[in-house]
Structures are given as C-alpha cells and as structure tokens.
Design an enzyme around this catalytic site. Structure first.
Site, PDB file in Angstrom:
ATOM      1  N   GLU A  20      -5.710  -8.324   0.600  1.00 34.31           N
ATOM      2  CA  GLU A  20      -6.300  -8.036   1.912  1.00 34.31           C
ATOM      3  C   GLU A  20      -7.782  -7.712   1.747  1.00 34.31           C
ATOM      4  O   GLU A  20      -8.165  -7.013   0.813  1.00 34.31           O
ATOM      5  CB  GLU A  20      -5.660  -6.806   2.597  1.00 34.31           C
ATOM      6  N   GLU A  23       0.789  -1.230   0.000  1.00 40.05           N
ATOM      7  CA  GLU A  23       0.000   0.000   0.000  1.00 40.05           C
ATOM      8  C   GLU A  23       0.825   1.286   0.000  1.00 40.05           C
ATOM      9  O   GLU A  23       0.743   2.083   0.945  1.00 40.05           O
ATOM     10  CB  GLU A  23      -0.925   0.009   1.226  1.00 40.05           C
TER      11      GLU A  23
HETATM   12  C1  BGC Z   1      -2.818  -2.563   6.064  1.00 40.43           C
HETATM   13  C2  BGC Z   1      -2.764  -3.427   7.309  1.00 40.43           C
HETATM   14  C3  BGC Z   1      -3.811  -2.983   8.292  1.00 40.43           C
HETATM   15  C4  BGC Z   1      -5.171  -3.116   7.638  1.00 40.43           C
HETATM   16  C5  BGC Z   1      -6.352  -2.737   8.532  1.00 40.43           C
HETATM   17  C6  BGC Z   1      -4.217  -2.264   5.592  1.00 40.43           C
HETATM   18  O1  BGC Z   1      -4.281  -0.972   5.113  1.00 40.43           O
HETATM   19  O2  BGC Z   1      -2.036  -3.119   5.054  1.00 40.43           O
HETATM   20  O3  BGC Z   1      -1.471  -3.373   7.838  1.00 40.43           O
HETATM   21  O4  BGC Z   1      -3.759  -3.669   9.489  1.00 40.43           O
HETATM   22  O5  BGC Z   1      -5.229  -2.284   6.518  1.00 40.43           O
HETATM   23  O6  BGC Z   1      -6.320  -1.384   8.858  1.00 40.43           O
END
Ligand code: BGC
Length: 423
Positions: A331, A159
């Site tokens: 993610e 990111e």
């Molecule tokens: C990040 C993580 C974070 C997650 C939840 C993402 O933007 O890569 O490190 O824990 O979001 O906020």
C-alpha cells in the site's frame, strides 16, 4: 525514454479491502460499529462501491491501468457468518473473482484479514481472546484449501500493528479499547495467528509466498534536541515498527510489558509487504495525538498527513536491512479528493522506491492504495484515496488524472523522462 526503469517482471497493482469496497457486509463488527453511529457524521459503509456485484467492471479497469496484479481481501464474516457455518456461495464468488483476474492476466494477492472480524468473533472477545487464533486458522484452512491452485501470494493479516493501535490503544476502531497492555496482547495473538497460518499455507501449497502487509511509519522526534522527545519517538518506533516484525524473524516477542518466546514464529516471512503513507513526529506534545501533526511546512494530504517521500526510501532501506526478504509495497497512496497532489505523490514515491532498488533492495511490486475511493473506516467516505473517483450514488467509477498517469507508468514499467519532468 524510460528514466526510472523498474525490474523485469515487476508487479504493478492497486490494493483494496473487502469491507471498504464490497458493500453489504452485515455480519462483521464494523457494520455494528457504524450502525451505532460511531463513524464520522454517522456514516455507514452501506453498499460502499458495490464491488461485491461489480467486480468484473473493476477488473476491467485494472486491465486498463495496464496492471498485472491486484491486492484485495477475503471477508471472514462472509465466509463464516455464523460460528462453524461456512457459506459456500460466498467462497464461490471469491473463487470467481480470482478466476476472472487470472483470465485478465492479473496476479491475485490475497489478504486473509483486513481489520474486520465476524460479529460472533467480536462477541467472544475478539483478538484479546486467545481462542480467536484457532477460529481464524479454521477459516484460513477453509480458504486456502479452496484456493490451492489459484492463489500463490497471501497476506495473513493486514497491518496487525495499525489494527492493534487503532482498536486497542487509540480507541478509534472497534472495540475502542485504550490500553497498552491489551494492545500488546492483541499483537502477540496476531503473531501466533500469522505464524500458524504461514505454516498452514505452506502445507497446502509448497510454492506459496506468504507474509503480512505491515504498516510502517517513519517515526522521528518532534524536537530532535529534546531528550524526552527522542525517547518517546524511539519507544513508539519500537512498539509500532519493530515488535511484531522482529518476532517473525527471531521467534522472540519482546515488548516492554510482554515478553515471550514463540519459536514457531521464527522465519515466517517469504517476503515483506510494506504499507507506507507518511512520517509522524513524536514528542511530549503529540503523544496522545500523533496524526496529523503540523510541525513542518511540508505539503499534506486531505487527511492532514505529511507528504514525505524520503521517508519511503528510508523505511524500505531499513526493512530490507532488517529482513533481507523481497519487498512488495502492498500500500502507498494519498487522500486527495481533487487529485491535485496525487500525481506528484505517486511520482515522487516511485522515484524514492527506484532509488532504493538501484541501491540493491529487492523490491518486486508496488500496489497503489487504492483502486477507487472507498469506505475509509472511522472517517467514512470523505477521505478519498482512489485512482478512480467513485460516485457513491450511481457507483460510477470516474478516471482521475492519476489513473491515466499510473496506467502509463505500468505500461512503460517505469517513469519516462517526459512524465518525470512534468512533476
Ligand atoms: C489500511 C487501509 C486504509 C489506508 C488509508 C491502511 O492503513 O490498510 O485499509 O484505507 O491505510 O488510511
């Protein structure tokens, strides 16, 4: 019967990052930041989930989830705690992690930079300093040479857009700058770092697949009828969702304050890693505080983020059209300590993803954020994203309903009629 079936050989996984789970990362800028009392309620990452020592236990859980992939990150400050001094022991520990994953038939997806920097890098000016690009490459070279035969899938940077925003525009992450100009400079340096690392990875291993994990927000105008709100939303969308990724396609870094041709950045994505959580509504009222916004009645996470699976479908379609590269969801998840909304969040987002796949989008994997509750940056331990609950005193990992659900989904390679009808 499996109602929403995913493609053959689909990767089912979870995602974590070094600083959030390992514990004891004393040589990076976050450790310093935490110890200056800058995290909510003065919390520090401390021993976090102690995964530096308990990784085999974690991998056993991953196996129990019926997962065939795991995304995690290498901590630069462990590999190079002091400038130019590499820690072979740390490298070997990561190697052992990868071998342990492979023994369990779990494909490692390795992130090389996930928000943290060695303290010595931060002291030299961090990502505002163009020399950081070369330092980063030296570290990447060391790692990829070491992992040559063991790792196929890399993410050079997690990111870059969220990092640049949080650290250089919103001032929430170290070094807490608040400048659009600096934010764009950092993005620009990260483009260069990615592009060079991409080449390096391929020089080391021809069949490697390298990308970034890109945070994509669905950004819409707070008041669609307002010209100003529409302008603000489209400006935010350009800077947040487009500048970085478009440079990796065209080789042209084109932002409002900074334009540059970076020809070697052109075509430096083998796939696209998408991190999707939520939608934000931008307008004059939310300009300085876009998250969370409370302008819809939709359900929210503990963090206050709107639950918006349609947005997931939209961004996957959009980035497929833009890149035409295979997509991995690197993610997706929700902060929900009581695990009340997570099962539905999981199912609804997977159904949205399935819809995009049915319409021809080449999606090859899904990584839920996160395997277990962990250190959630400036929020400390309160926001809980885990499929497993973590007891931070005993370090016990406790099954949540969602973990069971996810293991069923992975086992069936999709969502059965029965499960689908429950949520
Ligand atoms: C990040 C993580 C974070 C997650 C939840 C993402 O933007 O890569 O490190 O824990 O979001 O906020």
């Amino acid at each position: 019967m499996v109602k929403y079936e995913f493609p053959k050989n689909f990767y089912w996984g979870t995602a974590t990052s070094s600083h959030q789970i390992e514990g004891g990362n004393i040589y990076n800028d976050w450790w310093e930041f935490e110890n200056q009392g800058k995290v909510k309620d003065g919390q520090i990452s401390g021993s976090a989930c102690d995964s530096w020592n308990r990784y085999k236990e974690d991998f056993d859980l991953i196996q129990k989830l019926n997962n065939n992939a795991y995304r995690f990150s290498i901590e630069w400050s462990r590999i190079e705690p002091e400038e130019g001094k590499f820690n072979e022991e740390a490298l070997n520990r990561y190697k052992d992690m990868i071998i342990s994953l492979r023994k369990r038939n779990i494909e490692p997806f390795v992130t090389l930079h996930h928000f943290t920097n060695p303290l010595w890098i931060a002291k030299k000016g961090g990502w505002l300093n163009p020399e950081t690009i070369e330092y980063y490459l030296r570290y990447v070279e060391k790692v990829v040479n070491e992992f040559k035969d063991l790792v196929k899938y890399y993410m050079t940077i997690n990111e870059p857009n969220a990092y640049a925003f949080m650290a250089y525009l919103y001032g929430e992450f170290p070094p807490q700058e608040k400048s659009l100009k600096k934010m764009l400079k950092v993005l620009n340096h990260m483009v260069k770092a990615h592009a060079k690392a991409y080449k390096l990875i391929h020089d080391t291993r021809k069949d490697a697949e390298a990308s970034i994990a890109y945070n994509v927000l669905l950004i819409e105008p707070l008041n669609p009828k307002s010209f100003i709100d529409r302008k603000i939303a489209s400006f935010a969308d350009r800077i947040y969702n487009r500048v970085f990724i478009e440079t990796l396609i065209t080789g042209k870094f084109s932002s409002p304050l900074l334009k540059e041709n970076i020809p070697y950045a052109k075509d430096t994505l083998d796939y696209l890693g998408i991190n999707y959580y939520t939608r934000i509504l931008m307008g004059i009222k939310t300009f300085f505080n876009p998250l969370p916004n409370t302008s819809t009645d939709n359900e929210r996470s503990d963090f206050g983020w709107e639950i918006h699976p349609e947005g997931f479908y939209k961004v996957v379609k959009r980035f497929w059209e833009l890149t035409k590269k295979p997509i991995y969801i690197t993610e997706n998840g929700i902060s929900d300590a009581k695990d009340e909304r997570r099962p539905k969040y999981l199912i609804s987002h997977l159904i949205a993803l399935h819809k995009a796949i049915k319409e021809g989008v080449d999606v090859r994997g899904y990584f839920h954020w996160s395997l277990m509750d962990n250190f959630e940056w400036a929020e400390g331990f309160k926001q809980r994203f885990g499929l497993f609950e973590t007891n931070f005193d005993t370090k016990e990992r406790i099954w949540r309903k969602s973990a069971k659900l996810y293991s069923e989904i992975a086992k069936n390679n999709g969502i059965t009629e029965e499960i689908g009808s429950l949520y």
